[in-house]
Design a protein around this motif. Structure first.
Motif, PDB file in Angstrom:
ATOM      1  N   GLY A 151       0.819  -1.206   0.000  1.00  0.00           N
ATOM      2  CA  GLY A 151       0.000   0.000   0.000  1.00  0.00           C
ATOM      3  C   GLY A 151       0.852   1.255   0.000  1.00  0.00           C
ATOM      4  O   GLY A 151       1.714   1.423   0.855  1.00  0.00           O
TER       5      GLY A 151
ATOM      6  N   GLY B 205       0.696   4.610   3.456  1.00  0.00           N
ATOM      7  CA  GLY B 205       1.903   4.228   2.726  1.00  0.00           C
ATOM      8  C   GLY B 205       2.870   5.372   2.484  1.00  0.00           C
ATOM      9  O   GLY B 205       4.071   5.223   2.697  1.00  0.00           O
TER      10      GLY B 205
ATOM     11  N   ASP C  22       1.668  -1.488  -4.815  1.00  0.00           N
ATOM     12  CA  ASP C  22       0.364  -0.807  -4.845  1.00  0.00           C
ATOM     13  C   ASP C  22      -0.156  -0.859  -6.265  1.00  0.00           C
ATOM     14  O   ASP C  22       0.551  -0.543  -7.210  1.00  0.00           O
ATOM     15  CB  ASP C  22       0.478   0.639  -4.364  1.00  0.00           C
TER      16      ASP C  22
ATOM     17  N   ASP D 163      -2.745   0.910  -7.317  1.00  0.00           N
ATOM     18  CA  ASP D 163      -3.511   2.111  -7.655  1.00  0.00           C
ATOM     19  C   ASP D 163      -2.700   3.152  -8.402  1.00  0.00           C
ATOM     20  O   ASP D 163      -1.476   3.208  -8.304  1.00  0.00           O
ATOM     21  CB  ASP D 163      -4.063   2.752  -6.377  1.00  0.00           C
TER      22      ASP D 163
ATOM     23  N   LYS E  56       1.117   4.854  -7.998  1.00  0.00           N
ATOM     24  CA  LYS E  56       1.463   5.354  -6.662  1.00  0.00           C
ATOM     25  C   LYS E  56       2.819   4.821  -6.204  1.00  0.00           C
ATOM     26  O   LYS E  56       3.637   5.561  -5.669  1.00  0.00           O
ATOM     27  CB  LYS E  56       0.396   4.935  -5.645  1.00  0.00           C
ATOM     28  N   ALA E  57       3.037   3.522  -6.399  1.00  0.00           N
ATOM     29  CA  ALA E  57       4.268   2.914  -5.912  1.00  0.00           C
ATOM     30  C   ALA E  57       5.496   3.573  -6.555  1.00  0.00           C
ATOM     31  O   ALA E  57       6.468   3.900  -5.875  1.00  0.00           O
ATOM     32  CB  ALA E  57       4.259   1.411  -6.190  1.00  0.00           C
TER      33      ALA E  57
ATOM     34  N   HIS F 191       3.920  -1.890  -9.371  1.00  0.00           N
ATOM     35  CA  HIS F 191       2.588  -1.367  -9.687  1.00  0.00           C
ATOM     36  C   HIS F 191       1.713  -2.587  -9.987  1.00  0.00           C
ATOM     37  O   HIS F 191       1.533  -2.975 -11.139  1.00  0.00           O
ATOM     38  CB  HIS F 191       2.667  -0.423 -10.880  1.00  0.00           C
TER      39      HIS F 191
ATOM     40  N   LEU G 144      -3.083  -0.826   4.027  1.00  0.00           N
ATOM     41  CA  LEU G 144      -4.117  -1.193   3.053  1.00  0.00           C
ATOM     42  C   LEU G 144      -5.442  -0.521   3.362  1.00  0.00           C
ATOM     43  O   LEU G 144      -5.631   0.017   4.452  1.00  0.00           O
ATOM     44  CB  LEU G 144      -4.290  -2.713   3.060  1.00  0.00           C
TER      45      LEU G 144
END
Lengths: 642, 322
Positions: free
Chosen positions: A19, A24, A43, A45, A67-68, A88, A111
């Motif tokens: 997350g 995160g 992640d 997203d 995001k990651a 990702h 999460l």
């Protein structure tokens, strides 16, 4: 504190973060500042505008990116020498298997859903890697430590079941705004813009569904050459007018209920007005589908305003028109997404028109979006605090400082002067079906229930398995996987439709089934007990699983909180009563009931209780124990019989 | 509340937090002006939180230049000498913070905090100080109190894995939800000087040991003419001697200030980043509560020690204030 020993434990650690969202971002920053050198982060997203108020590693220009990956780049700016590996991807993907998890010294969860948390819990147990779990909603948060065999696992305490609504309430007798939202989102929106082949209960209550079903299907299909405006009005009149008239004809239903009022577009809008709406293309200057908006097209700005029936009707028709004119290629594949402005507008308007029909108070788009999207209240400060606490626990775990592990709760109203309350972790629950090998007991009608019911309601929904395999002794009844040959797939598909007692290897009272998830490397045994009858109200699944403590029911101490206006200023935790009970000579145990209003906005529907116990051993080391506390769940529907 | 509506952009950006504290609280935040001093890790955390929350403006004061210590817990400064050479800590943090939220005005004020006059302070609604001596804390707190405009004063410090927040909201009126109703409440705060002058023996027995320990360290640094944090393990004997004197003076049993705690506090004065995050988070939340006038604010000290993991609120006020 920052001893040499601690320092080397941090330096040598390889950690996995799951997350890269609210918690995160904070966690990655704090890990990097604390000296962690090797961090992996998963992640699935991408970044949304509404993340930017708290996910501080992201900027407007990052919207739409992973995001990651963006989080990694942002942290490397102030700690360029460390290694951050982004993925990702979905943590449930099969490459994140037990071997993958085994390479880490500790796993840190940030999460936002129960499903993924349970999945990671099982992988950590299987890989024997310590897990530090966390969650926040509004000003509340918690951090817990899960070490196989030493502390309870994430699933040792049953989690509150997701709130469900009987289908009949949704399709025919809504009494609350949330019912209208579920109708607008899961039925109407899905029917018009989603997968046409999906089963849909939209017309379930129109008198005799069997005879008129062919006719009904056609209503939602746009006819060849049909004007969009005309089509929109036809749908409007059907769902808000005709369907209500049909429902009204069933007198039995309305004996003890307020009768709804059918609404037709001609009564709300004159023809001239809506014709003019068609000419607002210049306002939709960009071609980006996500920026198409009925509100913008109609010159409406404030999402906090509560629109009247006329405005909602205009938005409804305009949104429908925009879907067909600007986003036609997506129709048939759309699912509701809270970040899809046009979808939110359509659902808000449809829910409000339905609410008007049933005499339910109307709501603003802002509120409707919160309910429809199960939006969890979130602020940066709580996430920052929780991330700090996660790192403190992670460092203890790396030093194997077992005695000092704590679960910590971040509360809004101090209990015994504490805003941050540490608690000694519990021992594993000996009857936990996840971390112990205790068999479960399933009461089910083996002559009526199909294998499919068992797979959907028990194996997937209740046990949270991702890739299940079901065995009766050595006979394989069901399996999911990419490597199955066609004959097996056909065989399993056929089994799904069979009742349990008629399976090739019959499942009857006294049978023990073994259910396994190969990815989670998790298996459990279920003893089957045949039972003829089930209470339709209390046991709507037609089966009852027991053997570890059942999820708490939503009864008793719950008070109803008025939904209107409470979404924006809910105070999530209110200490309600405090009583002392004697547990052992000389030791007092205080029990404070805390009723918690969960982050999801339909407060009166989604309330759950937590018990908070403060142990007072007349020393400075106060311990507080809090049960329950998963912080995310979603309304869905359940079936009821008519 | 005053008819002004949030813009579309604000509603989209602040969506999740408006669901926590409401649109009118968000409007009040967007009009608040905040001054901070002492740009180390804890203040960096705090600034991040309130800039994200969408305050009106933030002014940073810290003319020091980058040192290894200044970088240790501060994520606002890129680790690149080409970037940080020749700039003050306040300037560097300002550059980063501006980027966090384009709707917040972030600026730097050069100079020494204690030399600024009342007129300067009256531009702000909230003043937050960190890493300054207790004389300076008292001075700034008094300057704020003398003004006709009410200015909320906070101090925050992190030493090793321990931290303290002090709050002075003077006379604070706020609303809170009690069951179905919204009720009005009022709290009277003590100044920093009044609070730390409360005789130790009249405090409840269970007051956080950190409160006493930090007062001992504070007095030691003041007597020795040191800057905050300029202590080492070599100072421990003198610190323990001072502790005994203070305990005698206040008729407090010495066991209330464990030697081991003082040893921790003098041997490592660097901020522990997880504790910075916790203190910066709690302080951010408190400042937001203070500005919005919603919810019970902290009165008047908060302590955190990573050793036991407790985050404790203590009310240490003089009788007039309690």
């Amino acid at each position: 504190m920052a001893s040499q020993q601690q320092f080397s434990a941090i330096k040598g650690a390889k950690v996995l973060m799951v997350g890269a969202g609210g918690i995160g971002c904070e966690l990655l920053k704090t890990l990097a500042l604390s000296g962690f050198q090797d961090i992996h982060i998963i992640d699935m997203d991408t970044i949304e505008v509404s993340n930017l108020n708290r996910q501080f590693l992201f900027r407007q220009s990052h919207v739409g990116l992973s995001k990651a990956r963006v989080a990694r780049d942002a942290v490397l700016r102030f700690r360029p020498q460390i290694s951050i590996t982004p993925y990702h991807a979905n943590v449930k993907d099969s490459n994140f298997n037990v071997d993958f998890f085994k390479q880490f010294n500790v796993v840190l969860n940030g999460l936002d859903n129960l499903d993924a948390r349970r999945h990671v819990n099982r992988l950590c147990l299987a890989a024997d890697v310590p897990l530090v779990e966390s969650g926040t909603t509004g000003f509340l948060g918690q951090v817990t430590v899960h070490i196989k065999g030493k502390t309870e696992c994430y699933e040792c305490q049953p989690k509150p079941a997701p709130k469900t609504y009987p289908v009949c309430t949704i399709t025919s007798t809504p009494t609350k705004f949330v019912h209208c939202i579920v109708w607008a989102k899961d039925l109407l929106f899905a029917k018009l813009f989603g997968d046409k082949n999906q089963e849909n209960d939209l017309n379930v209550r129109s008198s005799d569904a069997s005879s008129s079903s062919n006719h009904v299907e056609d209503v939602f299909e746009r006819r060849n050459d049909e004007d969009i405006e005309q089509y929109g009005r036809r749908v409007y009149d059907h769902v808000f007018g005709y369907n209500i008239e049909v429902a009204l004809s069933n007198e039995e239903t309305w004996k003890n209920r307020n009768r709804p009022k059918p609404i037709y577009s001609r009564d709300v809008l004159d023809n001239e007005l809506t014709r003019q709406n068609g000419n607002m293309d210049k306002n939709c200057s960009t071609n980006c589908p996500s920026s198409v908006s009925a509100m913008a097209a109609l010159g409406m700005k404030n999402p906090q305003d509560i629109w009247g029936l006329m405005e909602n009707s205009r938005i409804f028709l305009e949104a429908l028109k925009l879907f067909f004119s600007k986003r036609e290629e997506e129709i048939g594949n759309l699912t509701f997404d809270k970040d899809d402005q046009l979808a939110v507008e359509f659902v808000t308007a449809a829910a409000n028109i339905r609410a008007a029909s049933f005499g339910i108070p109307l709501h603003s788009l802002f509120e409707a979006k919160g309910i429809a999207g199960n939006i969890v209240h979130a602020v940066a400060t709580t996430n920052a605090v929780i991330a700090g606490l996660i790192v403190i626990e992670a460092i203890k775990v790396l030093q194997n400082d077992t005695k000092n592990y704590r679960m910590t709760y971040c509360v809004e109203h101090p209990a015994r002067k504490m805003l941050l309350m540490p608690v000694e972790p519990f021992e594993p629950n000996k009857s936990c079906y996840v971390c112990s090998e205790t068999p479960l007991l399933l009461e089910i009608n083996t002559h009526r229930a199909k294998l499919r019911d068992f797979v959907d309601k028990i194996v997937k929904a209740t046990l949270g398995m991702n890739l299940p395999l079901i065995m009766h002794g050595s006979a394989l009844l069901y399996e999911v996987g990419d490597d199955l040959d066609e004959a097996m797939v056909a065989n399993y598909a056929a089994n799904l439709e069979k009742v349990l007692s008629e399976l090739p290897s019959p499942v009857t009272g006294g049978t023990m089934l073994t259910v396994e998830d190969l990815q989670q490397e998790f298996s459990c045994n279920i003893n089957i007990k045949h039972r003829e009858e089930f209470d339709e109200e209390k046991e709507p699944d037609g089966m009852v699983l027991s053997g570890w403590a059942p999820p708490p029911t939503v009864e008793g101490a719950n008070k109803t909180i008025d939904n209107a206006g409470s979404t924006s200023e809910a105070l999530p935790v209110e200490a309600e009563k405090s009583e002392e009970i004697e547990t052992a000579p000389g030791k007092k145990r205080k029990l404070i009931e805390v009723s918690k209003n969960d982050g999801t906005s339909n407060a009166e529907e989604i309330k759950k209780n937590e018990k908070l116990q403060v142990l007072d051993d007349d020393d400075d080391d106060d311990l507080v124990i809090l049960d329950g506390g998963d912080l995310g769940f979603s309304p869905s529907k359940k079936k009821c019989q008519w | 509340m005053d008819g002004e509506e949030l813009t579309e952009q604000e509603t989209a950006l602040y969506d999740r937090q408006i669901r926590v504290w409401g649109a009118d609280a968000q409007r009040r935040l967007s009009k608040a002006h905040i001054l901070v001093c002492g740009m180390k890790g804890t203040i960096a955390e705090f600034c991040k939180n309130i800039v994200l929350a969408g305050i009106g403006s933030l002014t940073l004061v810290d003319d020091r230049v980058v040192t290894e210590e200044a970088l240790s817990a501060n994520f606002l400064i890129p680790l690149d000498e080409n970037v940080y050479a020749g700039k003050t800590l306040a300037e560097l943090c300002c550059d980063s913070l501006k980027d966090f939220n384009p709707m917040v005005r972030v600026s730097v004020e050069k100079g020494d905090l204690s030399s600024f006059g009342g007129e300067f302070y009256s531009k702000f609604d909230v003043v937050v100080v960190s890493c300054c001596s207790f004389t300076t804390k008292k001075l700034i707190n008094e300057k704020c109190r003398k003004l006709s405009k009410r200015i909320a004063f906070y101090s925050v410090d992190c030493r090793d894995s321990c931290g303290e927040i002090f709050v002075d909201l003077q006379l604070h009126t706020y609303s809170k939800k009690k069951l179905e109703e919204t009720i009005e409440c009022q709290l009277q705060y003590s100044s920093f000087e009044e609070a730390i002058s409360v005789p130790w023996k009249i405090l409840p027995r269970k007051v956080s040991k950190l409160y006493f320990a930090l007062r001992v360290i504070e007095r030691f640094e003041e007597a020795e003419g040191r800057n905050p944090g300029e202590v080492s393990i070599a100072d421990l004997p003198s610190v323990l001697k001072l502790k005994k004197e203070l305990c005698d003076e206040h008729s407090l049993n010495e066991s209330h200030i464990p030697d081991a705690l003082l040893e921790r506090l003098v041997s490592s004065t660097r901020e522990f980043p997880p504790v910075c995050a916790i203190l910066g988070g709690i302080l951010g939340q408190e400042v937001i509560k203070g500005i919005s006038g919603k919810g019970d604010p902290l009165k008047n000290f908060f302590f955190f020690d990573a050793m036991d993991g407790k985050g404790l609120i203590e009310d240490i006020s003089n009788s007039a204030g309690s």
